[in-house]
Design a protein around this motif. Structure first.
Motif, PDB file in Angstrom:
ATOM      1  N   VAL A  77       7.945  -9.341 -12.882  1.00  0.00           N
ATOM      2  CA  VAL A  77       7.015  -8.941 -11.654  1.00  0.00           C
ATOM      3  C   VAL A  77       7.203  -7.684 -11.147  1.00  0.00           C
ATOM      4  O   VAL A  77       8.232  -7.579 -10.494  1.00  0.00           O
ATOM      5  CB  VAL A  77       7.030 -10.384 -10.770  1.00  0.00           C
ATOM      6  CG1 VAL A  77       5.939  -9.880  -9.918  1.00  0.00           C
ATOM      7  CG2 VAL A  77       6.730 -11.589 -11.527  1.00  0.00           C
ATOM      8  N   VAL A  78       6.258  -6.993 -10.655  1.00  0.00           N
ATOM      9  CA  VAL A  78       6.453  -5.891 -10.062  1.00  0.00           C
ATOM     10  C   VAL A  78       5.793  -6.000  -8.712  1.00  0.00           C
ATOM     11  O   VAL A  78       4.624  -6.204  -8.682  1.00  0.00           O
ATOM     12  CB  VAL A  78       5.871  -4.334 -10.776  1.00  0.00           C
ATOM     13  CG1 VAL A  78       5.588  -3.145  -9.859  1.00  0.00           C
ATOM     14  CG2 VAL A  78       6.323  -4.210 -12.228  1.00  0.00           C
ATOM     15  N   HIS A  79       6.615  -5.710  -7.641  1.00  0.00           N
ATOM     16  CA  HIS A  79       5.975  -6.060  -6.198  1.00  0.00           C
ATOM     17  C   HIS A  79       5.760  -4.677  -5.582  1.00  0.00           C
ATOM     18  O   HIS A  79       6.657  -3.763  -5.615  1.00  0.00           O
ATOM     19  CB  HIS A  79       6.882  -6.730  -5.361  1.00  0.00           C
ATOM     20  CG  HIS A  79       7.260  -8.040  -5.785  1.00  0.00           C
ATOM     21  ND1 HIS A  79       6.608  -8.943  -5.409  1.00  0.00           N
ATOM     22  CD2 HIS A  79       8.090  -8.636  -6.777  1.00  0.00           C
ATOM     23  CE1 HIS A  79       6.954 -10.209  -5.982  1.00  0.00           C
ATOM     24  NE2 HIS A  79       7.848  -9.944  -7.081  1.00  0.00           N
ATOM     25  N   LEU A  80       4.479  -4.424  -5.225  1.00  0.00           N
ATOM     26  CA  LEU A  80       4.033  -3.212  -4.559  1.00  0.00           C
ATOM     27  C   LEU A  80       3.872  -3.333  -3.137  1.00  0.00           C
ATOM     28  O   LEU A  80       3.310  -4.584  -2.620  1.00  0.00           O
ATOM     29  CB  LEU A  80       2.778  -2.608  -5.069  1.00  0.00           C
ATOM     30  CG  LEU A  80       2.581  -2.596  -6.554  1.00  0.00           C
ATOM     31  CD1 LEU A  80       1.210  -2.044  -6.682  1.00  0.00           C
ATOM     32  CD2 LEU A  80       3.574  -1.473  -6.984  1.00  0.00           C
ATOM     33  N   ARG A  81       4.484  -2.545  -2.163  1.00  0.00           N
ATOM     34  CA  ARG A  81       4.604  -2.801  -0.679  1.00  0.00           C
ATOM     35  C   ARG A  81       4.427  -1.361  -0.106  1.00  0.00           C
ATOM     36  O   ARG A  81       4.691  -0.551  -0.513  1.00  0.00           O
ATOM     37  CB  ARG A  81       5.866  -3.420  -0.340  1.00  0.00           C
ATOM     38  CG  ARG A  81       5.822  -4.756  -0.677  1.00  0.00           C
ATOM     39  CD  ARG A  81       7.330  -5.382  -0.182  1.00  0.00           C
ATOM     40  NE  ARG A  81       7.359  -6.545  -0.500  1.00  0.00           N
ATOM     41  CZ  ARG A  81       8.397  -7.255  -1.433  1.00  0.00           C
ATOM     42  NH1 ARG A  81       8.850  -6.051  -2.295  1.00  0.00           N
ATOM     43  NH2 ARG A  81       8.389  -8.575  -1.885  1.00  0.00           N
ATOM     44  N   GLY A  82       3.556  -1.689   0.964  1.00  0.00           N
ATOM     45  CA  GLY A  82       3.253  -0.168   1.704  1.00  0.00           C
ATOM     46  C   GLY A  82       1.951  -0.310   2.433  1.00  0.00           C
ATOM     47  O   GLY A  82       1.212  -1.284   2.511  1.00  0.00           O
ATOM     48  N   GLU A  83       1.337   0.892   2.921  1.00  0.00           N
ATOM     49  CA  GLU A  83       0.279   0.947   3.541  1.00  0.00           C
ATOM     50  C   GLU A  83      -0.707   2.040   2.975  1.00  0.00           C
ATOM     51  O   GLU A  83      -0.165   3.126   2.535  1.00  0.00           O
ATOM     52  CB  GLU A  83       0.283   1.233   5.093  1.00  0.00           C
ATOM     53  CG  GLU A  83       1.141   0.057   5.766  1.00  0.00           C
ATOM     54  CD  GLU A  83       1.381   0.145   7.042  1.00  0.00           C
ATOM     55  OE1 GLU A  83       1.403   1.557   7.424  1.00  0.00           O
ATOM     56  OE2 GLU A  83       1.794  -0.692   7.789  1.00  0.00           O
ATOM     57  N   VAL A  84      -2.129   1.775   2.856  1.00  0.00           N
ATOM     58  CA  VAL A  84      -2.966   2.812   2.305  1.00  0.00           C
ATOM     59  C   VAL A  84      -4.108   2.829   3.180  1.00  0.00           C
ATOM     60  O   VAL A  84      -4.465   1.678   4.043  1.00  0.00           O
ATOM     61  CB  VAL A  84      -3.494   2.670   0.855  1.00  0.00           C
ATOM     62  CG1 VAL A  84      -2.132   2.774  -0.039  1.00  0.00           C
ATOM     63  CG2 VAL A  84      -4.020   1.279   0.898  1.00  0.00           C
TER      64      VAL A  84
END
Length: 86
Positions: free
Chosen positions: A38-45
């Motif tokens: 599983v690849v977890h993507l975190r941040g803001e756009v």
């Protein structure tokens, strides 16, 4: 270690995805964590469209791993007042 072996290392996969996000979406602030398959993507756009674009690019670079998109959309409004430079 072969290239195939490298592709299975979480750090390699994470760096590969971040490289693709920087090159294709010009997104440098997305954190990529790989845990198992599983690849977890975190941040803001700034928009839902950008959020989907980040996920698509990550999916293309994730080599069949599941994507958990935890990227948040942050509204960027116009400034309240004129900015003054001193």
């Amino acid at each position: 270690m072969t290239e195939r072996d490298m592709a299975d290392l979480p750090g390699y996969v994470s760096a590969h995805i971040q490289e693709k996000l920087a090159a294709q979406a010009y997104e440098l602030g997305i954190r990529v964590d790989v845990r198992g398959d599983v690849v977890h993507l975190r941040g803001e756009v700034v928009s839902e469209e950008r959020r989907r674009e980040v996920e698509e690019i990550a999916r293309g670079a994730a080599q069949g791993r599941e994507i958990c998109n935890e990227v948040h959309v942050v509204a960027v409004g116009a400034p309240d007042d004129e900015e003054r430079l001193s």
